[in-house]
Design a protein around this motif. Structure first.
Motif, short mmCIF file in Angstrom:
data_model
loop_
_atom_site.label_atom_id
_atom_site.label_comp_id
_atom_site.label_asym_id
_atom_site.label_seq_id
_atom_site.Cartn_x
_atom_site.Cartn_y
_atom_site.Cartn_z
N ASP A 109 -7.54 -5.50 5.24
CA ASP A 109 -6.60 -5.57 6.36
C ASP A 109 -7.28 -5.50 7.73
O ASP A 109 -7.02 -6.34 8.60
CB ASP A 109 -5.56 -4.44 6.25
N GLU B 235 0.40 -9.44 5.22
CA GLU B 235 0.58 -10.52 4.25
C GLU B 235 -0.07 -11.77 4.82
O GLU B 235 0.10 -12.10 6.00
CB GLU B 235 2.05 -10.76 3.95
N THR B 236 -0.80 -12.48 3.97
CA THR B 236 -1.54 -13.66 4.41
C THR B 236 -1.30 -14.83 3.48
O THR B 236 -0.95 -14.65 2.31
CB THR B 236 -3.05 -13.35 4.45
N CYS C 297 2.61 -11.74 8.44
CA CYS C 297 3.39 -10.52 8.68
C CYS C 297 2.45 -9.33 8.74
O CYS C 297 1.53 -9.21 7.93
CB CYS C 297 4.42 -10.32 7.56
N ILE D 74 9.48 -11.78 2.51
CA ILE D 74 8.09 -11.34 2.66
C ILE D 74 8.01 -10.10 3.54
O ILE D 74 7.24 -9.18 3.28
CB ILE D 74 7.24 -12.49 3.23
N TYR E 250 8.97 -7.12 1.53
CA TYR E 250 7.87 -6.79 0.62
C TYR E 250 6.73 -6.09 1.35
O TYR E 250 6.19 -5.08 0.88
CB TYR E 250 7.38 -8.08 -0.03
N CYS E 251 6.39 -6.59 2.53
CA CYS E 251 5.31 -6.01 3.31
C CYS E 251 5.66 -4.59 3.75
O CYS E 251 4.80 -3.69 3.71
CB CYS E 251 5.03 -6.90 4.53
N ASP F 280 5.21 -2.18 0.92
CA ASP F 280 3.81 -1.83 0.72
C ASP F 280 3.37 -0.76 1.72
O ASP F 280 2.63 0.17 1.39
CB ASP F 280 2.93 -3.07 0.87
N VAL G 257 3.31 -14.64 -2.60
CA VAL G 257 3.61 -14.79 -1.18
C VAL G 257 3.42 -16.24 -0.73
O VAL G 257 4.22 -16.77 0.06
CB VAL G 257 2.75 -13.83 -0.34
N GLY H 191 1.74 -9.93 -4.47
CA GLY H 191 0.90 -10.64 -3.52
C GLY H 191 0.62 -12.09 -3.89
O GLY H 191 0.57 -12.96 -3.04
N TYR I 16 6.50 -18.25 0.96
CA TYR I 16 6.36 -18.66 2.35
C TYR I 16 6.46 -20.17 2.51
O TYR I 16 7.25 -20.66 3.33
CB TYR I 16 5.02 -18.17 2.90
N ASP J 162 0.26 -2.71 6.56
CA ASP J 162 -0.07 -3.67 5.51
C ASP J 162 0.10 -5.07 6.10
O ASP J 162 0.93 -5.26 7.02
CB ASP J 162 0.86 -3.50 4.30
#
Length: 237
Positions: free
Chosen positions: A122, A16-17, A67, A205, A208-209, A212, A192, A189, A196, A14
């Motif tokens: 992703d 994160e952005t 991440c 984060i 959390y990632c 997921d 984030v 999401g 951040y 997964d």
């Protein structure tokens, strides 16, 4: 059939952005105009480009990866274990570290990548950001010339659709209907960006990632009809 796949050959992941800068005004004029044009249809008349900028992280051209969490199954005697680890920090470095994992441990034809909505988000996002940073794509992300059945990717959203291409089922909804612990017990999401840039809490984060990623693995097991992944089977590396 997915029930015949060897779990140890699958890398679950997964990402994160976030938008590439905290504020819209930090973009140069050309990039601001490009975001205004790119986001116009989605935001319609409800928001201007600056007000809508906190959602720029979903676009590889305007966002960045902060991440990548991965997980994979291993055996310890007769025990099944699921190891998770995360790549974070400056985007070029985390992308290179992730690529090194793929090339050193998940580069063979038998290896597959698995994410929820990974085929639309992703996987292309990671590939796009690698190209932007002049990182040569690893084999598992270089899809040029491949036929659909040659693409080494699994997508739990696609598997759940059973051929229905009209609907989208979120990870949170899937865990709910399948009786799997929700990974959204702290943040979601949409939060984030704030965590951040405003809280500067990358550890939150990462947790959390990784949740997921674990949820994706648990969904995949349920789709196979396998026993649920228990907490004591998970190892954070």
């Amino acid at each position: 059939m997915i029930s015949k796949l060897n779990l140890e050959n699958i890398l679950f992941l997964d990402i994160e952005t976030v938008p590439e800068t905290q504020h819209f005004t930090e973009l140069d004029k050309t990039k601001q105009e490009l975001w205004e044009a790119k986001s116009r249809y989605q935001r319609k008349e409800e928001f201007n480009a600056e007000e809508f900028y906190d959602r720029a992280g979903i676009r590889a051209e305007f966002g960045k990866i902060i991440c990548i969490s991965v997980g994979y199954f291993t055996k310890q005697g007769d025990a099944r274990l699921f190891r998770t680890t995360s790549f974070y920090g400056e985007e070029p470095h985390l992308l290179k570290d992730f690529k090194n994992l793929l090339t050193s441990h998940f580069s063979q034809a038998k290896h597959l990548l698995c994410a929820h909505n990974g085929k639309e988000f992703d996987f292309p996002y990671i590939a796009g950001r690698m190209i932007i940073h002049n990182i040569e794509l690893p084999y598992k992300l270089n899809l040029f010339g491949k036929k659909p059945w040659e693409v080494p990717h699994l997508d739990t959203l696609e598997l759940w659709k059973f051929g229905d291409y009209k609907t989208y089922t979120s990870l949170k909804l899937m865990t709910n209907v399948l009786g799997i612990p929700s990974p959204k017990d702290d943040i979601e999401g949409s939060e984030v960006y704030r965590v951040y840039y405003e809280e500067q809490d990358i550890d939150r984060i990462i947790r959390y990632c990784e949740k997921d990623t674990i949820a994706v693995a648990r969904i995949f097991l349920r789709l196979r009809g396998d026993a649920i992944l228990e907490a004591d089977e998970i190892i954070h590396v």
